[in-house]
Design an enzyme around this catalytic site. Structure first.
Site, PDB file in Angstrom:
ATOM      1  N   ARG A 133       0.836  -1.200   0.000  1.00 34.45           N
ATOM      2  CA  ARG A 133       0.000   0.000   0.000  1.00 34.45           C
ATOM      3  C   ARG A 133       0.875   1.255   0.000  1.00 34.45           C
ATOM      4  O   ARG A 133       1.936   1.291   0.635  1.00 34.45           O
ATOM      5  CB  ARG A 133      -0.872  -0.019   1.261  1.00 34.45           C
ATOM      6  CG  ARG A 133      -1.878   1.118   1.399  1.00 34.45           C
ATOM      7  CD  ARG A 133      -3.016   0.963   0.459  1.00 34.45           C
ATOM      8  NE  ARG A 133      -4.184   1.757   0.877  1.00 34.45           N
ATOM      9  CZ  ARG A 133      -5.136   2.148   0.038  1.00 34.45           C
ATOM     10  NH1 ARG A 133      -5.057   1.836  -1.242  1.00 34.45           N
ATOM     11  NH2 ARG A 133      -6.174   2.832   0.466  1.00 34.45           N
ATOM     12  N   THR A 420      -9.083   0.789  -9.189  1.00 33.54           N
ATOM     13  CA  THR A 420      -8.495  -0.502  -8.877  1.00 33.54           C
ATOM     14  C   THR A 420      -8.709  -1.571  -9.952  1.00 33.54           C
ATOM     15  O   THR A 420      -9.556  -1.453 -10.824  1.00 33.54           O
ATOM     16  CB  THR A 420      -9.007  -1.008  -7.514  1.00 33.54           C
ATOM     17  OG1 THR A 420      -8.899   0.052  -6.570  1.00 33.54           O
ATOM     18  CG2 THR A 420      -8.255  -2.177  -7.008  1.00 33.54           C
ATOM     19  N   THR A 438      -3.992  -0.883  -7.455  1.00 28.67           N
ATOM     20  CA  THR A 438      -4.744   0.357  -7.647  1.00 28.67           C
ATOM     21  C   THR A 438      -3.860   1.579  -7.851  1.00 28.67           C
ATOM     22  O   THR A 438      -2.706   1.606  -7.396  1.00 28.67           O
ATOM     23  CB  THR A 438      -5.648   0.603  -6.419  1.00 28.67           C
ATOM     24  OG1 THR A 438      -6.464   1.745  -6.640  1.00 28.67           O
ATOM     25  CG2 THR A 438      -4.817   0.814  -5.161  1.00 28.67           C
ATOM     26  N   GLU A 458      -3.746   8.115  -4.000  1.00 23.72           N
ATOM     27  CA  GLU A 458      -4.150   7.248  -2.892  1.00 23.72           C
ATOM     28  C   GLU A 458      -4.401   7.989  -1.589  1.00 23.72           C
ATOM     29  O   GLU A 458      -5.150   7.514  -0.726  1.00 23.72           O
ATOM     30  CB  GLU A 458      -3.082   6.179  -2.662  1.00 23.72           C
ATOM     31  CG  GLU A 458      -3.650   4.844  -2.273  1.00 23.72           C
ATOM     32  CD  GLU A 458      -4.443   4.233  -3.411  1.00 23.72           C
ATOM     33  OE1 GLU A 458      -5.607   3.860  -3.177  1.00 23.72           O
ATOM     34  OE2 GLU A 458      -3.918   4.127  -4.520  1.00 23.72           O
ATOM     35  N   SER A 485      -7.927   0.876   3.272  1.00 26.69           N
ATOM     36  CA  SER A 485      -8.371   0.364   1.976  1.00 26.69           C
ATOM     37  C   SER A 485      -9.540  -0.590   2.179  1.00 26.69           C
ATOM     38  O   SER A 485      -9.752  -1.114   3.277  1.00 26.69           O
ATOM     39  CB  SER A 485      -7.223  -0.382   1.286  1.00 26.69           C
ATOM     40  OG  SER A 485      -7.676  -1.080   0.142  1.00 26.69           O
ATOM     41  N   GLY A 507     -13.326  -1.602  -7.243  1.00 30.82           N
ATOM     42  CA  GLY A 507     -14.604  -0.962  -6.953  1.00 30.82           C
ATOM     43  C   GLY A 507     -14.625  -0.055  -5.747  1.00 30.82           C
ATOM     44  O   GLY A 507     -15.698   0.240  -5.221  1.00 30.82           O
ATOM     45  N   GLY A 508     -13.450   0.389  -5.254  1.00 32.23           N
ATOM     46  CA  GLY A 508     -13.456   1.261  -4.088  1.00 32.23           C
ATOM     47  C   GLY A 508     -14.089   0.573  -2.893  1.00 32.23           C
ATOM     48  O   GLY A 508     -13.934  -0.636  -2.691  1.00 32.23           O
TER      49      GLY A 508
END
Length: 601
Positions: A133, A420, A438, A458, A485, A507-508
């Site tokens: 991340r 993503t 993503t 991000e 996330s 898809g968030g």
């Protein structure tokens, strides 16, 4: 093979009409295109579809005997299959897929972003999860997204430019995964993307549609020259795009490893791009890039009926929320209920409870004590399930009081997530990878480097307001912190501990519902993977109950409203990739809402 796949993409019949042919299943109806969301962030509402809908494609289920790769674009999946054919591991294939996706699906992921990597070693019977991340620059402060009037910035105003860019983690993640589980040489797994960048690929209908609906990307001179014609129109479907700059970047990384990315000219260019934005500069430094590390996290695993479900722990909320939802659903006979308004009621209420806990407790574990064991404790989840009425929606759930919680004075925050892509792979030895990757919003921060890749936005996954009602928010911006996330790369094991399925989606914050729906469809409703991923999306993120427009879920609206649900019909642009292991080999499904395929030999 690549040529025929490119022709296949170019010939895909995407429709931007909402009309349907008589007698055609709503599930296979082509959805209308929707505009990118650019709503305000004052109260940080939950975002609708993170990428605009560009139509749907009816697909046949994929089958294979030896190995399988599923990805959001045929060229990327083909690159993964080629690596598997050459004797590569699931990790090798996932790396090749990711780098090709950077080219053919640039709006969703790439080396300018971050990812989570869940790996199953069949021989060693071990499960490992890696956190790649993005991190906030050390200079980041909690008021990063507070405007001059003391209010949170509008979402799109925060996104575009350097302010939103986190330190990318994908390159370090891919390198770390390859060191652990790679079989082919590092340069070999990068070769397909290098060749495609040099030889070129044709613009697909989906990429063209997204570029045509985008209003900020063309403001970046490098991105404008690459994606748009001189008159400002998106380059047409079938236009060949070549990216020699990206090929050069990958060659440098192939030769010198991740050091070539996190120091030297590539790193200097990233910093220059971030800090040099004319209206919204960021504060990333070379020291931030050089300090980036991949973290191995403890996998989050729990049971659902006879199955064991495993995924990524914090800073992802995905696995925890999915398991909380499944724990609530386990109190019901979902197989008997089948796809119905009643199932949607229970699924939505389970989502409300999970998202309430997510908003209060989930954040980077280096900064916040996350009570993971308490949140997935079976007794705790069953106590939460007792709050669900079969006859009436709770409307908005409140967070619970899980065991093992430390005393912390935090306020809940929903936050906004977008974008993503997801990769699912199983190799010939039974090793598996679920990787969700993503750059956040569609086309990230709308900044392209000289190295030929887009940078993420991000940091807008943090809560914009650092405090709510006088209390600090767990997911507030802090220097060096990783934003929360919802990505949920997931592995499913049967009652004997054997790998059964590899699942995930973009898809968030909707990812949690997309993955949960797919697991229910596979495990309770016994759908094949293609039917499961294509089935209508539905659920709640502790707001309204959301039903996917243009699908059979619309028929549930009246019954749900009778139970007190506030129902919204909207685009729900998942991109689920699912592979199921069978005695005969593998069966796979790639979401018809995107261009992907599940292929193997």
């Amino acid at each position: 093979m690549r040529v025929s796949l490119q022709r296949e993409i170019a010939s895909m019949n995407f429709s931007f009409s909402t009309s349907r042919r008589a007698g055609r299943s709503p599930l296979l109806a082509l959805a209308a295109a929707s505009a990118f969301w650019a709503g305000g962030a004052a109260s940080q509402p939950l975002a609708p579809a993170p990428e605009a809908a560009t139509g749907r494609i009816a697909k046949a289920v994929g089958t294979a005997q030896r190995y399988m790769a599923a990805a959001a674009n045929p060229l990327a999946a083909s690159a993964g299959r080629d690596i598997l054919r050459a004797g590569g591991s699931a990790t090798d294939a996932a790396i090749a897929i990711q780098l090709v996706l950077n080219l053919v699906e640039p709006q969703s992921s790439g080396i300018g972003g971050g990812a989570f990597f869940v790996h199953w070693d069949e021989a060693g019977r071990t499960l490992v999860t890696l956190d790649g991340r993005e991190r906030a620059p050390q200079a980041a402060k909690p008021d990063r997204f507070i405007g001059p009037e003391g209010k949170p910035m509008k979402f799109i105003d925060a996104v575009v430019g350097g302010r939103s860019v986190g330190v990318p983690g994908t390159v370090k993640l891919l390198e770390e995964a390859h060191k652990r589980w790679g079989r082919l040489p590092w340069a070999t797994v990068m070769a397909p993307a290098i060749k495609l960048a040099e030889d070129g690929f044709t613009i697909s209908p989906r990429l063209n549609g997204l570029l045509s609906g985008e209003t900020n990307l063309a403001k970046d001179p490098r991105a404008a020259a690459y994606f748009y014609e001189p008159d400002g129109k998106a380059k047409a479907v079938g236009t060949v795009l070549k990216n020699p700059a990206f090929a050069a970047t990958l060659r440098a990384v192939a030769e010198r490893g991740s050091d070539a990315f996190y120091s030297g000219p590539i790193a200097e260019d990233i910093v220059s791009t971030v800090t040099g934005h004319k209206t919204n500069p960021g504060d990333m430094t070379l020291a931030d890039l050089q300090a980036y590390k991949v973290e191995e996290r403890e996998a989050v695993c729990g049971s659902y009926r006879v199955w064991r479900i495993c995924g990524m722990g914090p800073p992802s909320s995905g696995a925890i929320a999915v398991q909380q939802m499944l724990g609530v659903l386990e109190t019901q006979n979902m197989a008997r209920l089948g796809p119905s308004a009643e199932s949607a009621h229970w699924f939505s209420e389970a989502g409300r409870l999970a998202f309430a806990d997510r908003a209060l407790f989930l954040a980077d574990p280096a900064f916040v004590s996350v009570p993971v064991s308490g949140l997935i404790d079976r007794d705790y989840i069953r106590s939460r399930a007792g709050l669900v009425s079969p006859d009436k929606s709770m409307g908005r759930a409140k967070p619970g009081d899980p065991p093992n919680k430390r005393a912390q004075l935090f306020a809940p925050s929903d936050g906004i997530e977008n974008g993503t892509s997801h990769i699912s792979v199983i190799d010939a030895d039974g090793n598996a990878v679920a990787m969700t990757t993503t750059i956040e919003d569609g086309f990230g921060s709308r900044q392209m480097t000289r190295g030929g890749f887009l940078l993420n936005n991000e940091l807008t996954d943090f809560n914009f307001a650092p405090e709510e009602e006088g209390k600090p928010v767990a997911n507030r911006v802090e220097g060096g912190k990783r934003p929360r996330s919802s990505m949920a790369p997931t592995l499913v094991f049967d009652a004997f501990g054997r790998l059964y399925a590899v699942v995930g989606s973009p898809g968030g914050s909707q990812i949690i519902g997309f993955v949960g729906k797919t697991l229910v469809a596979l495990l309770d409703w016994k759908m094949d993977p293609q039917a499961a991923v294509d089935f209508a999306n539905f659920g709640s993120r502790n707001g309204p109950t959301e039903l996917e427009k243009g699908t059979e879920a619309e028929a549930w609206k009246t019954a749900l409203e009778a139970k007190g649900h506030e129902v919204r019909l909207l685009e729900m642009t998942s991109g689920i990739q699912a592979i199921v292991k069978t005695p005969e080999g593998f069966v796979g499904g790639a979401d018809g809402r995107r261009e992907g395929v599940a292929i193997g030999d």
